[in-house]
Design a protein around this motif. Structure first.
Motif, PDB file in Angstrom:
ATOM      1  N   THR A  12       8.111   3.515   4.523  1.00  0.00           N
ATOM      2  CA  THR A  12       8.163   3.075   3.129  1.00  0.00           C
ATOM      3  C   THR A  12       7.689   4.183   2.213  1.00  0.00           C
ATOM      4  O   THR A  12       6.906   5.046   2.601  1.00  0.00           O
ATOM      5  N   LYS A  13       8.190   4.146   0.984  1.00  0.00           N
ATOM      6  CA  LYS A  13       7.760   5.089  -0.045  1.00  0.00           C
ATOM      7  C   LYS A  13       6.486   4.565  -0.705  1.00  0.00           C
ATOM      8  O   LYS A  13       6.332   3.368  -0.912  1.00  0.00           O
ATOM      9  N   ASP A  14       5.619   5.490  -1.053  1.00  0.00           N
ATOM     10  CA  ASP A  14       4.365   5.104  -1.705  1.00  0.00           C
ATOM     11  C   ASP A  14       4.623   4.711  -3.152  1.00  0.00           C
ATOM     12  O   ASP A  14       5.412   5.349  -3.851  1.00  0.00           O
ATOM     13  N   ARG A  47      -2.477  -0.258   0.434  1.00  0.00           N
ATOM     14  CA  ARG A  47      -1.056   0.037   0.680  1.00  0.00           C
ATOM     15  C   ARG A  47      -0.852   1.481   1.111  1.00  0.00           C
ATOM     16  O   ARG A  47       0.054   1.786   1.894  1.00  0.00           O
ATOM     17  N   LYS A  48      -1.678   2.402   0.628  1.00  0.00           N
ATOM     18  CA  LYS A  48      -1.571   3.789   1.080  1.00  0.00           C
ATOM     19  C   LYS A  48      -1.793   3.876   2.599  1.00  0.00           C
ATOM     20  O   LYS A  48      -1.190   4.704   3.275  1.00  0.00           O
ATOM     21  N   VAL A  51       1.432   2.904   4.175  1.00  0.00           N
ATOM     22  CA  VAL A  51       2.409   3.978   4.036  1.00  0.00           C
ATOM     23  C   VAL A  51       2.169   5.068   5.079  1.00  0.00           C
ATOM     24  O   VAL A  51       3.111   5.671   5.605  1.00  0.00           O
ATOM     25  N   TRP A  89      12.112   0.547   1.538  1.00  0.00           N
ATOM     26  CA  TRP A  89      11.815   0.662   2.972  1.00  0.00           C
ATOM     27  C   TRP A  89      13.005   1.256   3.716  1.00  0.00           C
ATOM     28  O   TRP A  89      14.156   1.080   3.305  1.00  0.00           O
TER      29      TRP A  89
END
Length: 792
Positions: A12-14, A47-48, A51, A89
Motif C-alpha cells: 500500500t501507498k503511505d 498506518r505507517k 505500510v 493497494w
C-alpha cells in the motif's frame, strides 16, 4: 529450508490519514479537530507500520499494530462516511504486483487489513521451528488463524456485496484451504516425529491430500493464483496420497497380506510419478521430498514383488478398500475481527458518529419537503387560484379601464417589473433550450437500452443459426421481456413528454409579443394600451366600483403578506437546524447503537415549530375564500348596474380587452416558467431511472454472454470462445444517484403540462389613433407576435 509456502503481504501507498481526517472533521462535523490531535497523530503512526510490513521479516509484536489498526479502521466506519479517503493497494499473488487498486472506501481499507493479518499469521507459521513439538504446535495454530482471517474476510465481503477480483470467493477459498492444508501437514509432521501408529498417519495423510486437492480446485478457478502455487499444491496432493498408500502397504505387510501390500505399493508409485510431472516452478525442497518418497517406494515395491513371487504367491487385488481420512484442523476465527469495537482504546471517542450527521441531513430533507408540501406549494396554489379567479372576471382590467382611462394601471406596471426581473422572454427560451437538451439525453439513454438488447438478440440469433436446436436456451425476447417492457414504457413517456413540450412552445409563441411589450416598460405599454373616455357613473355604481377596488387591494395585500411570510419562513427553516438537538440527545442519553428510528420522537417534536406557519396557511386560505366571495358578489352587482347604462360597454371595451390580455399574458408567463421547471424535473428524474435501466441491460447482456460462452464451449470444446462482444455497447456516465428511484426502476407516469387559461386576443390601439383598427391589421399584429427564433 522450508517445504511450505506463505502468503505475501499486499503493498500500500503511505497516506497521512490523520491529516485527511482532520480536514473532514473541520469541514463537516462542527467540531474543532484540535481536540483529537493526539488520536489523529497516533493513527498516522500506526498506518505507517502497516505500510512498512516486509515479507519474511515478521515477529509477534507486529500483531499488536495490525489488530489495533484494524479496530481503529472499523471505528472510523462508524464515525465517518465510507468514501472520505482514497486508499491505494497492490495485489501480490501474481508474478508481479497488480494494480494499483484505488478506492475511496474505509471498508476497502478494512478488507486489506484482514488480508494482511492472514498473511502475517501464515508467515509466523512458516518461521516456527519444525523440529520441535512446541514449534509444530505454534505453527499449526498460526496456520489455522490465517485460514480464519481469510474465511472472515470472505464472509464480510459477501455481506457487503463488495466485488474485486483478488478478493473473489475462489481466490480467498484457495488461500483458506492452503492454510488448512499446511496446518494439517504440520499435524502429520508431528505424528511422524512422534512415531505414531501407521493407521493414524494414514488418516492424516489422506486428509492432507484432500485439502491440497481443494486448493487445486479453487486455484484453477481464479485468475490470480499463479502456476507456482497450483503446482506446489498438486505435488503435495500426490505426495500425501502416495504416502498414505505407502503406509497402508506397511500395515498390509504387518498383517501378512502380501498381495495387498504389492497393490498399495504399485498405487503409491503411480501417484508419486504423477506428482513429479508438476515439479516446474516448485521449490527444490518440495520436489526432493517427493523424489525421496518415490525412490523408497520403488525399492519397497521391488522387494515386495520378489518376495510375493518367490515365497508367498498371494493374489494381487485389483481393487483396494477405501480408507477415510482424519480432518484434525479447522479455521480459528479471531473474534475481534467480527466484534472489533469491544477491544482496545478507541480513537476519536468524542467525535460525533457520522450516522448522526447522516440522520440530521435526512431530517433536513424531510423538513424541507414538509415546508414545500405543507406550506410553500399550498400558498403558490392559492396565488394561482386567485389569479385565475380574477382573470375569469376580467379583473382588474374592467375597472382599470373605467377608473384610469389614460394612465397605466399599477398592476400592469408591477407585472412589467416582475417579468423584467424574471428574465422575460429570454428566460423562457433558456429554460426551453435546457429541456430540449435533457430530452435529447433521455432519448440517447432510451436508444442505448434498446441497442444493447438488440445487439444481444443479434448475437443469440447468430448462435441459433450455427447450432440450430442444440442452442437450447431462452430466446432473447423471452429472457429480456421485463427489460423490453421498461424500454417501451420509456418510449411512451418520452413521446408524451414531446407533446407536452410542444404545448409549452405553442403557449410561448402566443404570448411572446406581449412579453416584449412588458419588457419595453412604461413607454412600450403606454403606446399599446388604448385610452378610453371618462364615463360618468351613477353614485351607487361608483360606490360598488370603489368597493371592488378595495377588495382587489386586499388580494394584493394578501399576496404581499404571503411573500413576506415565505421570506421569514426561509430564515426560520435555516435557523431551526436539528443537528444540535440530535447531539444533545445523543450525549445526554449515551446512545450506543444508532438506527434510523432512534431520533424519530425528537424529530416529531422538532417539526412542531412550524405549527404556527401551518396556521397561517389555513388563515390565508380562509381569507382568500372570503375575498373571492366578496369580489364575485360585488362584480356581479357592478356588471348588472353598469350594463343598465346605455353606451357604457362600448366606450371602454377596447381598453378593457387590452388590459385583460396583458393580465392573461402575465398569468401565462408565470405558468410557463412553472411548466418548464416541471419539465426539467421530469427529464432529470427520467435520466436517473433510465441510467438504472442501462445498468440492468448491461448486466443482462453480460450474463447472457457468459452463458453463451459456456454453452459454446460445451457444444464445441475445441473452438475458441467469443471473449469480446462483436458490437461495442454505448457507454454512459456511471456517476449518478438512484436513491430516488423505485426498486425496479419503474417510471411513475407521463408528465402533464398544467393548462393555461386562454383569453381572447386584445384589440390593440395606438393611443393617438381613435379609429378602430381593421381585422386585417389585427391579424398582422397577432402574426408578428407569434413569430419566434426558437424551434422544437
Amino acid at each position: 529450508m522450508n517445504n511450505l509456502v506463505y502468503i505475501p503481504f499486499r503493498i500500500t501507498k503511505d497516506i497521512a490519514i490523520g491529516e485527511e481526517l482532520r480536514r473532514v472533521i473541520k469541514r463537516d462535523y462542527y467540531q474543532s479537530p484540535n481536540i483529537f490531535e493526539n488520536d489523529l497523530t497516533q493513527l498516522t503512526k500506526i498506518r505507517k507500520k502497516i505500510v512498512s510490513l516486509k515479507d519474511e521479516q515478521v515477529d509477534k509484536s507486529l500483531e499488536i499494530f495490525l489488530r489495533q489498526y484494524y479496530v481503529q479502521v472499523v471505528n472510523l466506519t462508524k464515525k465517518f462516511n465510507n468514501e472520505i479517503i482514497m486508499f491505494e493497494w497492490y495485489g501480490t499473488l501474481g508474478y508481479e504486483p497488480s494494480g494499483p487498486y484505488k478506492l475511496r472506501s474505509l471498508k476497502f481499507e478494512q478488507y486489506n487489513v484482514i488480508y494482511q493479518l492472514g498473511s502475517f499469521f501464515a508467515q509466523l507459521a512458516i518461521k516456527e521451528n519444525r523440529f520441535t513439538e512446541e514449534g509444530l504446535k505454534r505453527s499449526c495454530n498460526y496456520f489455522q488463524m490465517s485460514a480464519g482471517c481469510f474465511e472472515i474476510l470472505n464472509e464480510i465481503i459477501n455481506e457487503d456485496n463488495f466485488v474485486m477480483d483478488e478478493f473473489s470467493n475462489d481466490c480467498l477459498q484457495f488461500l483458506k484451504y492452503l492454510m488448512l492444508a499446511q496446518a494439517q501437514e504440520t499435524i502429520w509432521q508431528k505424528s511422524i516425529n512422534s512415531e505414531m501408529k501407521n493407521s493414524i498417519i494414514v488418516k492424516l495423510s489422506i486428509e492432507t491430500s484432500n485439502l491440497y486437492s481443494k486448493c487445486i480446485e479453487y486455484g484453477n478457478k481464479s485468475d490470480f493464483i499463479k502456476l507456482e502455487y497450483i503446482n506446489h499444491c498438486t505435488i503435495k496432493h500426490y505426495h500425501f496420497h502416495s504416502a498414505s498408500n505407502y503406509r497402508l502397504s506397511l500395515m498390509s505387510l504387518e498383517s501378512q497380506q502380501y498381495g495387498q501390500q504389492v497393490a498399495y505399493l504399485r498405487k503409491s508409485l503411480e501417484l508419486s510419478v504423477k506428482g513429479l510431472k508438476y515439479q516446474r516452478y516448485v521449490k527444490n525442497y518440495v520436489v526432493e521430498d517427493l523424489k525421496g518418497l518415490n525412490e523408497m517406494i520403488e525399492d519397497s515395491l521391488k522387494t515386495a514383488e520378489r518376495d510375493n513371487d518367490l515365497i508367498y504367491h498371494k493374489p494381487i487385488p485389483n481393487e483396494l478398500p477405501v480408507t477415510q481420512g482424519a480432518f484434525v484442523v479447522n479455521t480459528i476465527k479471531i473474534e475481534e475481527l467480527r466484534i472489533p469495537l469491544e477491544s482496545d482504546r478507541l480513537f476519536l471517542t468524542n467525535l460525533l458518529p457520522y450516522k448522526i450527521i447522516q440522520i440530521s441531513l435526512a431530517y433536513k430533507e424531510r423538513q424541507d419537503s414538509f415546508i414545500l408540501q405543507k406550506i410553500l406549494e399550498p400558498l403558490q396554489s392559492l396565488n394561482k387560484m386567485m389569479n385565475h379567479f380574477l382573470t375569469e372576471r376580467e379583473l382588474p382590467a374592467s375597472i382599470d379601464a373605467l377608473q384610469k382611462p389614460e394612465n397605466i394601471p399599477e398592476s400592469i406596471i408591477q407585472h412589467s417589473q416582475d417579468i423584467i426581473s424574471y428574465g422575460g422572454a429570454k428566460a423562457i427560451e433558456n429554460l426551453y433550450d435546457t429541456i430540449l437538451n435533457l430530452s435529447s439525453d433521455c432519448r440517447d439513454i432510451h436508444e442505448g437500452c434498446s441497442s444493447r438488447l438488440t445487439i444481444e438478440e443479434d448475437e443469440d440469433e447468430f448462435f441459433r443459426q450455427k447450432y440450430n436446436e442444440l442452442w437450447d436456451r431462452q430466446t432473447s425476447k423471452a429472457a429480456g421481456e421485463l427489460l423490453w417492457n421498461k424500454i417501451n414504457s420509456m418510449d411512451d413517456y418520452l413521446n408524451q413528454a414531446d407533446k407536452a413540450d410542444d404545448i409549452i412552445l405553442s403557449n410561448y409563441h402566443q404570448i411572446k409579443g406581449y412579453l416584449q411589450l412588458y419588457q419595453g416598460g412604461y413607454e412600450s405599454l403606454s403606446k399599446f394600451i388604448p385610452n378610453s373616455t371618462l364615463i360618468s357613473l351613477k353614485p351607487d355604481t361608483r360606490t360598488i366600483l370603489i368597493d371592488i377596488r378595495e377588495a382587489l387591494n386586499e388580494t394584493q395585500e394578501l399576496e404581499l403578506s404571503r411573500k413576506h411570510f415565505l421570506k421569514k419562513l426561509e430564515n426560520k427553516s435555516k435557523d431551526n437546524n436539528i443537528l444540535p438537538k440530535l447531539v444533545d440527545h445523543f450525549k445526554k442519553n449515551q446512545i450506543i447503537e444508532i438506527s434510523d428510528d432512534t431520533f424519530e420522537p425528537l424529530y416529531s417534536h422538532h417539526i412542531k415549530v412550524f405549527n404556527e406557519d401551518l396556521e397561517f396557511v389555513e388563515w390565508s386560505k380562509n381569507k382568500q375564500i372570503v375575498l373571492e366571495n366578496k369580489i364575485d358578489e360585488l362584480n356581479n352587482l357592478f356588471i348588472a348596474n353598469f350594463n343598465a347604462q346605455e353606451g357604457n360597454e362600448e366606450a371602454n371595451n377596447d381598453r378593457r380587452s387590452v388590459l385583460q390580455v396583458l393580465e392573461n399574458a402575465y398569468s401565462r408567463y408565470l405558468q410557463l416558467i412553472t411548466n418548464l421547471n416541471e419539465a426539467a424535473k421530469f427529464y432529470n428524474d427520467f435520466k436517473t431511472k433510465g441510467l438504472k435501466v442501462v445498468h440492468e441491460c448491461d448486466e443482462f447482456v453480460n450474463n447472457r454472454r457468459k452463458v453463451a460462452r459456456d454453452l459454446e464451449l460445451k457444444l464445441s470444446p475445441n473452438s475458441e470462445p467469443i471473449s469480446q462482444p462483436r458490437n461495442q455497447l454505448p457507454k454512459y456516465d456511471n456517476d449518478y444517484d438512484d436513491s430516488d428511484s423505485d426498486e425496479e426502476g419503474r417510471f411513475e407516469g407521463p408528465r402533464i403540462v398544467t393548462p393555461i387559461p386562454i383569453v381572447a386576443s386584445p384589440v390593440p390601439m395606438d393611443r393617438n389613433d381613435t379609429s378602430t383598427p381593421s381585422t386585417k391589421e389585427l391579424n398582422e399584429l397577432q402574426n408578428h407576435f407569434n413569430q419566434t427564433r426558437i424551434r422544437k
